[in-house]
Design a protein around this motif. Structure first.
Motif, mmCIF file in Angstrom:
data_model
loop_
_atom_site.group_PDB
_atom_site.id
_atom_site.type_symbol
_atom_site.label_atom_id
_atom_site.label_comp_id
_atom_site.label_asym_id
_atom_site.label_seq_id
_atom_site.Cartn_x
_atom_site.Cartn_y
_atom_site.Cartn_z
ATOM 1 N N GLN A 217 -15.730 8.357 -116.123
ATOM 2 C CA GLN A 217 -15.136 8.361 -114.795
ATOM 3 C C GLN A 217 -15.719 7.199 -113.990
ATOM 4 N N PRO A 218 -14.989 6.728 -112.982
ATOM 5 C CA PRO A 218 -15.526 5.615 -112.183
ATOM 6 C C PRO A 218 -16.841 6.001 -111.516
ATOM 7 N N ALA A 219 -17.783 5.095 -111.529
ATOM 8 C CA ALA A 219 -19.031 5.332 -110.813
ATOM 9 C C ALA A 219 -18.742 5.409 -109.323
ATOM 10 N N PRO A 220 -19.425 6.280 -108.583
ATOM 11 C CA PRO A 220 -19.226 6.332 -107.134
ATOM 12 C C PRO A 220 -19.375 4.966 -106.470
ATOM 13 N N ALA A 221 -20.286 4.153 -106.981
ATOM 14 C CA ALA A 221 -20.474 2.816 -106.410
ATOM 15 C C ALA A 221 -19.215 1.968 -106.554
ATOM 16 N N ALA A 222 -18.442 2.197 -107.631
ATOM 17 C CA ALA A 222 -17.202 1.441 -107.830
ATOM 18 C C ALA A 222 -16.157 1.848 -106.792
ATOM 19 N N THR A 316 -15.291 8.383 -93.097
ATOM 20 C CA THR A 316 -14.011 9.093 -93.078
ATOM 21 C C THR A 316 -13.343 9.016 -94.442
ATOM 22 N N ASP A 317 -13.351 7.838 -95.063
ATOM 23 C CA ASP A 317 -12.790 7.705 -96.409
ATOM 24 C C ASP A 317 -13.587 8.528 -97.411
ATOM 25 N N TYR A 318 -14.911 8.442 -97.332
ATOM 26 C CA TYR A 318 -15.742 9.223 -98.255
ATOM 27 C C TYR A 318 -15.454 10.724 -98.113
ATOM 28 N N ALA A 319 -15.362 11.181 -96.874
ATOM 29 C CA ALA A 319 -15.129 12.610 -96.631
ATOM 30 C C ALA A 319 -13.750 13.039 -97.113
ATOM 31 N N ASN A 320 -12.749 12.185 -96.934
ATOM 32 C CA ASN A 320 -11.409 12.519 -97.421
ATOM 33 C C ASN A 320 -11.416 12.747 -98.926
ATOM 34 N N LEU A 321 -12.115 11.875 -99.650
ATOM 35 C CA LEU A 321 -12.182 11.995 -101.103
ATOM 36 C C LEU A 321 -12.891 13.284 -101.510
ATOM 37 N N ILE A 322 -14.058 13.538 -100.927
ATOM 38 C CA ILE A 322 -14.829 14.720 -101.317
ATOM 39 C C ILE A 322 -14.120 16.001 -100.882
ATOM 40 N N GLY A 323 -13.570 16.015 -99.681
ATOM 41 C CA GLY A 323 -12.898 17.212 -99.189
ATOM 42 C C GLY A 323 -11.685 17.574 -100.023
ATOM 43 N N GLN A 324 -10.923 16.562 -100.427
ATOM 44 C CA GLN A 324 -9.758 16.843 -101.268
ATOM 45 C C GLN A 324 -10.200 17.362 -102.631
ATOM 46 N N LEU A 325 -11.240 16.763 -103.212
ATOM 47 C CA LEU A 325 -11.728 17.225 -104.512
ATOM 48 C C LEU A 325 -12.280 18.649 -104.428
ATOM 49 N N ALA A 326 -12.964 18.961 -103.345
ATOM 50 C CA ALA A 326 -13.498 20.319 -103.186
ATOM 51 C C ALA A 326 -12.358 21.334 -103.109
ATOM 52 N N THR A 327 -11.249 20.943 -102.490
ATOM 53 C CA THR A 327 -10.095 21.832 -102.401
ATOM 54 C C THR A 327 -9.403 21.947 -103.749
ATOM 55 N N VAL A 328 -9.307 20.836 -104.466
ATOM 56 C CA VAL A 328 -8.718 20.860 -105.809
ATOM 57 C C VAL A 328 -9.528 21.759 -106.728
ATOM 58 N N ALA A 329 -10.855 21.683 -106.618
ATOM 59 C CA ALA A 329 -11.716 22.501 -107.480
ATOM 60 C C ALA A 329 -11.449 23.992 -107.282
ATOM 61 N N ILE A 338 -15.050 18.577 -111.829
ATOM 62 C CA ILE A 338 -14.767 18.134 -110.464
ATOM 63 C C ILE A 338 -15.986 18.371 -109.585
ATOM 64 N N GLU A 339 -16.573 19.546 -109.696
ATOM 65 C CA GLU A 339 -17.758 19.861 -108.895
ATOM 66 C C GLU A 339 -18.935 18.964 -109.260
ATOM 67 N N GLU A 340 -19.068 18.668 -110.544
ATOM 68 C CA GLU A 340 -20.140 17.758 -110.974
ATOM 69 C C GLU A 340 -19.930 16.362 -110.375
ATOM 70 N N TYR A 341 -18.681 15.928 -110.343
ATOM 71 C CA TYR A 341 -18.378 14.597 -109.797
ATOM 72 C C TYR A 341 -18.633 14.563 -108.291
ATOM 73 N N GLY A 343 -20.936 16.130 -106.784
ATOM 74 C CA GLY A 343 -22.376 15.954 -106.668
ATOM 75 C C GLY A 343 -22.789 14.499 -106.823
ATOM 76 N N LEU A 344 -22.162 13.790 -107.772
ATOM 77 C CA LEU A 344 -22.468 12.377 -107.964
ATOM 78 C C LEU A 344 -22.030 11.547 -106.762
ATOM 79 N N LEU A 345 -20.876 11.889 -106.210
ATOM 80 C CA LEU A 345 -20.391 11.173 -105.026
ATOM 81 C C LEU A 345 -21.356 11.342 -103.861
ATOM 82 N N LEU A 346 -21.801 12.563 -103.630
ATOM 83 C CA LEU A 346 -22.728 12.813 -102.525
ATOM 84 C C LEU A 346 -24.041 12.060 -102.724
ATOM 85 N N GLU A 347 -24.522 12.063 -103.945
ATOM 86 C CA GLU A 347 -25.779 11.371 -104.231
ATOM 87 C C GLU A 347 -25.698 9.894 -103.872
#
Length: 407
Positions: A217-222, A316-329, A338-341, A343-347
């Motif tokens: 999966q893409p690294a969060p830094a990417a 705002t962009d970061y939160a949109n990504l994480i919030g949507q993934l949390a809802t998808v999960a 998804i939940e593991e990813y 965690g990587l995004l937050l880190e």
């Protein structure tokens, strides 16, 4: 039929259009519409309490010539509608406009984009591949937008159908961003019809990749680098409103259709100030989530739907990504990757923006997405809505307790 909201004096047609009574509305206009409705199922709702409603229905109809069809039907009340649709008014002056897809009065190009011969002719005039074209409607939001896939022997093109007044701005945005980002190439556009033809992009969505548990999966830094590659915008560019800034709108809808949610909505409202930050304004995507990012073997190969790009805060962009993934999960058959990813995004993102602000913003993204079950009329939408609001509270309280904690 799912649970109905309370009556709305500002939208008298609300309960009629959300209930089985909607059939009677189309029946009353049968002669003008030219067809008889045999079955009607509510598929999507856009409701602004006290103002308007637009309802989309799956249907089975019989045309005047006796042939059967299953088109999408639309009924709207409380909005301004251009000439064209059949409109009924009752003795109290309540007006309901009705139309049959693709005759959307706000999207004059939709009929052309969904007709094989007209679409092929349009694509040819725009300089896009048009041979052997096969059409598929990928999305339709009545009065607002549609996406039509045109697949042919020479490749695939996506036609984005908008209100004509919005096409020039979208074309200008693509011209600005194309040198910097892997966005779809615009193959041509029609101001008159409100159509922009876009190249198909390779890869699959990040959401699909995560749900399939691909090893790479893409690294969060990417993802952060992708956003940082967006060029500066002028100081008068539109300002992107983060989810916490739109909480009044979301809570008004949810509190109206689901009065029992008043308490949890008030709890969330107390966290709005915690989502404010002192970040420097920058260029943001505005609707950055896992279905907007295209990936292949762990590499980012595309970014789509740049209509929403404007000025705002990177969190705002970061939160949109994480919030949507949390809802998808919550609704995924395979939530673990998804939940593991997440965690990587937050880190990673915690080192780029303020962690409590990020988590609070995620909470309000999830609260905004809590309007989804009602909008698509999920069978158990009240329960689904409450689960999302409860998750939003968990994110907000996580930010309050510990800057680096997760729900």
């Amino acid at each position: 039929m799912t649970q109905l909201p309370p009556p709305d004096a500002g939208v008298p047609a609300l309960l009629t259009l959300l209930s089985d009574d909607a059939v009677s509305v189309f029946a009353a206009a049968e002669d003008s519409l030219g067809f008889e409705v045999k079955e009607l199922t509510l598929a999507q709702v856009r409701y602004l309490p006290g103002r308007s409603i637009v309802a989309q229905y799956r249907s089975k109809i019989v045309d005047r010539d006796g042939s059967e069809a299953s088109p999408m039907l639309v009924a709207a009340s409380g909005i301004k509608v251009p000439d064209g649709p059949v409109q009924l008014a009752d003795e109290h002056g309540t007006v309901i406009a009705m139309w049959r897809f693709p005759a959307d009065p706000h999207l004059p190009g939709l009929a052309a984009a969904t007709n094989k011969d007209r679409a092929a002719d349009l694509l040819e005039r725009l300089g896009a591949p048009s041979d052997g074209v096969r059409l598929r409607v990928r999305a339709y939001r009545a009065t607002r937008r549609a996406v039509v896939e045109a697949a042919g022997s020479s490749g695939t093109v996506f036609m984005k159908v908008l209100r004509p007044s919005r096409v020039a701005a979208l074309q200008e945005r693509h011209t600005l961003l194309a040198p910097h980002l892997p966005i779809p190439h615009s193959l041509g556009w029609s101001q008159r019809l409100g159509i922009v033809a876009m190249q198909a992009m390779p890869g699959q969505t990040l959401r699909r990749s995560l749900e399939a548990a691909h090893p790479n999966q893409p690294a969060p830094a990417a993802l952060a680098a992708l956003l940082d590659a967006m060029p500066p915008l002028s100081s008068d560019a539109k300002q992107v409103r983060a989810a916490h800034m739109r909480f009044d709108d979301h809570s008004r809808l949810l509190g109206t259709v689901m009065p029992e949610a008043a308490g949890i909505l008030e709890t969330l409202r107390q966290y709005v100030p915690a989502a404010e930050s002192s970040e420097q304004s920058t260029t943001v995507h505005g609707d950055f989530h896992s279905s907007q990012v295209l990936v292949n073997q762990g590499e980012i190969v595309g970014l789509v739907d740049v209509d929403t790009v404007g000025r705002g805060e990177r969190s705002t962009d970061y939160a949109n990504l994480i919030g949507q993934l949390a809802t998808v999960a919550m609704i995924s058959d395979n939530p673990a990757p998804i939940e593991e990813y997440i965690g990587l995004l937050l880190e990673d993102f915690d080192n780029r923006v303020d962690p409590p602000v990020l988590r609070t913003k995620v909470a309000f993204v999830i609260a905004g997405l809590a309007t989804g079950p009602f909008r698509v009329q999920a069978f158990e939408w009240p329960e689904d809505t409450l689960q999302r609001l409860e998750l939003a509270v968990k994110w907000a309280t996580a930010a309050e307790k510990d800057s680096s904690s997760n729900p």
